[in-house]
Design a protein around this motif. Structure first.
Motif, PDB file in Angstrom:
ATOM      1  N   ALA A  92     -20.531 -93.822 -11.621  1.00 53.44           N
ATOM      2  CA  ALA A  92     -21.100 -95.080 -12.095  1.00 53.44           C
ATOM      3  C   ALA A  92     -22.669 -95.158 -12.040  1.00 53.44           C
ATOM      4  N   GLU A  93     -23.158 -94.447 -11.193  1.00 55.77           N
ATOM      5  CA  GLU A  93     -24.708 -94.708 -10.965  1.00 55.77           C
ATOM      6  C   GLU A  93     -25.344 -93.882 -11.887  1.00 55.77           C
ATOM      7  N   GLY A  94     -24.522 -92.908 -12.586  1.00 54.69           N
ATOM      8  CA  GLY A  94     -25.165 -91.881 -13.434  1.00 54.69           C
ATOM      9  C   GLY A  94     -25.798 -90.752 -12.812  1.00 54.69           C
ATOM     10  N   LEU A  95     -26.364 -89.631 -13.577  1.00 64.40           N
ATOM     11  CA  LEU A  95     -26.706 -88.640 -13.269  1.00 64.40           C
ATOM     12  C   LEU A  95     -28.197 -88.195 -13.895  1.00 64.40           C
ATOM     13  N   ALA A  96     -28.876 -87.676 -13.457  1.00 59.95           N
ATOM     14  CA  ALA A  96     -30.227 -87.061 -13.638  1.00 59.95           C
ATOM     15  C   ALA A  96     -29.969 -86.149 -15.062  1.00 59.95           C
ATOM     16  N   ARG A  97     -30.564 -86.633 -16.054  1.00 57.92           N
ATOM     17  CA  ARG A  97     -30.491 -86.105 -17.359  1.00 57.92           C
ATOM     18  C   ARG A  97     -30.785 -84.316 -17.659  1.00 57.92           C
ATOM     19  N   GLU A  98     -31.882 -83.885 -16.945  1.00 55.91           N
ATOM     20  CA  GLU A  98     -32.263 -82.639 -16.955  1.00 55.91           C
ATOM     21  C   GLU A  98     -31.375 -81.772 -16.262  1.00 55.91           C
ATOM     22  N   GLU A  99     -30.870 -82.147 -14.901  1.00 55.18           N
ATOM     23  CA  GLU A  99     -30.227 -81.469 -14.125  1.00 55.18           C
ATOM     24  C   GLU A  99     -28.728 -81.437 -14.588  1.00 55.18           C
ATOM     25  N   TYR A 100     -28.429 -82.517 -15.230  1.00 53.48           N
ATOM     26  CA  TYR A 100     -26.968 -82.534 -15.823  1.00 53.48           C
ATOM     27  C   TYR A 100     -26.742 -81.446 -17.069  1.00 53.48           C
ATOM     28  N   PHE A 101     -27.854 -81.640 -17.842  1.00 53.38           N
ATOM     29  CA  PHE A 101     -27.729 -80.826 -19.165  1.00 53.38           C
ATOM     30  C   PHE A 101     -27.763 -79.397 -18.737  1.00 53.38           C
ATOM     31  N   ILE A 102     -28.593 -79.030 -17.891  1.00 52.67           N
ATOM     32  CA  ILE A 102     -28.560 -77.601 -17.402  1.00 52.67           C
ATOM     33  C   ILE A 102     -27.447 -76.884 -16.850  1.00 52.67           C
TER      34      ILE A 102
ATOM     35  N   LYS B 266     -36.726 -89.832 -23.435  1.00 58.54           N
ATOM     36  CA  LYS B 266     -36.385 -91.095 -22.955  1.00 58.54           C
ATOM     37  C   LYS B 266     -35.563 -91.525 -22.069  1.00 58.54           C
ATOM     38  N   MET B 267     -34.291 -90.482 -22.179  1.00 58.65           N
ATOM     39  CA  MET B 267     -33.137 -90.930 -21.417  1.00 58.65           C
ATOM     40  C   MET B 267     -33.392 -90.507 -19.905  1.00 58.65           C
ATOM     41  N   PRO B 268     -33.446 -91.646 -19.285  1.00 67.27           N
ATOM     42  CA  PRO B 268     -33.256 -90.990 -17.706  1.00 67.27           C
ATOM     43  C   PRO B 268     -32.216 -90.679 -17.097  1.00 67.27           C
ATOM     44  N   LYS B 269     -31.028 -90.859 -17.582  1.00 69.96           N
ATOM     45  CA  LYS B 269     -29.792 -90.229 -17.152  1.00 69.96           C
ATOM     46  C   LYS B 269     -28.971 -90.236 -18.291  1.00 69.96           C
ATOM     47  N   VAL B 270     -27.946 -89.566 -17.679  1.00 72.06           N
ATOM     48  CA  VAL B 270     -26.579 -89.397 -18.638  1.00 72.06           C
ATOM     49  C   VAL B 270     -25.791 -90.358 -17.804  1.00 72.06           C
ATOM     50  N   ILE B 271     -24.890 -91.279 -18.434  1.00 77.05           N
ATOM     51  CA  ILE B 271     -23.857 -92.270 -17.893  1.00 77.05           C
ATOM     52  C   ILE B 271     -22.467 -92.275 -18.223  1.00 77.05           C
ATOM     53  N   ASN B 272     -21.690 -92.843 -17.332  1.00 83.10           N
ATOM     54  CA  ASN B 272     -20.482 -93.109 -17.427  1.00 83.10           C
ATOM     55  C   ASN B 272     -20.290 -94.375 -18.282  1.00 83.10           C
ATOM     56  N   THR B 273     -19.361 -94.071 -19.360  1.00 77.37           N
ATOM     57  CA  THR B 273     -19.460 -94.964 -20.489  1.00 77.37           C
ATOM     58  C   THR B 273     -18.485 -96.057 -20.402  1.00 77.37           C
ATOM     59  N   ILE B 274     -17.586 -96.006 -19.396  1.00 79.18           N
ATOM     60  CA  ILE B 274     -16.625 -97.018 -19.429  1.00 79.18           C
ATOM     61  C   ILE B 274     -17.158 -98.537 -19.531  1.00 79.18           C
TER      62      ILE B 274
END
Length: 231
Positions: free
Chosen positions: A53-63, A94-102
């Protein structure tokens, strides 16, 4: 006599850039149908339900998900190029995080009931992919929906409603059971399926086919006329 409205169901995730592109391509195709009505309904999907729910750091997640930074850059450049042609300015940096979209799907569920879902979907796409709004922060959701016309109390209530979350997850399972494994997925009049952000020409061709099938067929035969001459 006018044709019946064409129903367009779209299975989508807010965190899907190709869903945003598909929306733009579809809208461009709809411009060519002046005398045809369309009913557009968006349905929820989650590309990654494991995101907290708190999301994840974008760069780390994508890698972790896609591999090297070079590959991610190539993916982003491709999306940015297609998006630019569709009139979208993607700003992945500009995207700080990837998110849970529920939470956003819960809000869209209620917006569907109120007839504002399609407009809200477009605004959410822009906010996430262009403006860099971090929707993992509830305060940002509240402020965004307040700008959309919802009271903070209404948004708080929707976000806290477990029953709405249940309906959303059941709807996701429904389309998964139908075989939808990737988004966007478009269903025209419950008959034709189009997978992916198809070019505008493909949408137009498919919609023309559906519209042609809806045209009333005139068959001559014996009938009573108003003046009664044939009765």
């Amino acid at each position: 006599m006018t044709n019946k409205p064409i129903q367009i169901d779209i299975v989508s995730d807010v965190a899907c850039p190709w869903c945003y592109i598909g929306k733009k391509h579809l809208e461009k195709a709809l411009e060519g149908f002046e005398n045809q009505e369309f009913n557009i309904t968006w349905h929820p999907f989650q590309l990654d339900p494991t995101i907290p729910a708190e999301g994840l750091a974008r760069e780390e997640y994508f890698i972790n998900r896609f591999g090297s930074a070079e590959r991610i850059q190539q993916m982003h450049e491709r999306v940015e190029g297609v998006g630019k042609e569709a009139g979208i300015q993607f700003e992945f940096e500009k995207m700080p995080k990837v998110i849970n979209t529920i939470p956003l799907h819960k809000i869209l569920h209620i917006a569907r009931e109120e007839g504002t879902q399609n407009e809200l979907e477009g605004r959410l796409f822009k906010a996430y992919f262009t403006d860099g709004v971090d929707f993992s922060e509830k305060e940002n959701i509240l402020a965004f929906m307040e700008d959309f016309g919802w009271s903070r109390e209404k948004t708080e209530s929707v976000l806290a409603d477990d029953q709405i979350a249940y309906w959303v997850t059941q709807e996701i399972k429904h389309f998964q059971n139908l075989g939808v494994s990737g988004v966007p997925f478009f269903i025209l009049n419950n008959k034709y399926g189009l997978s992916g952000a198809q070019p505008t020409s493909v949408f137009k061709e498919a919609l023309e086919k559906v519209a042609e099938e809806l045209k009333p067929v005139e068959v001559s035969g014996n009938a009573c006329e108003i003046d009664g001459d044939n009765c």
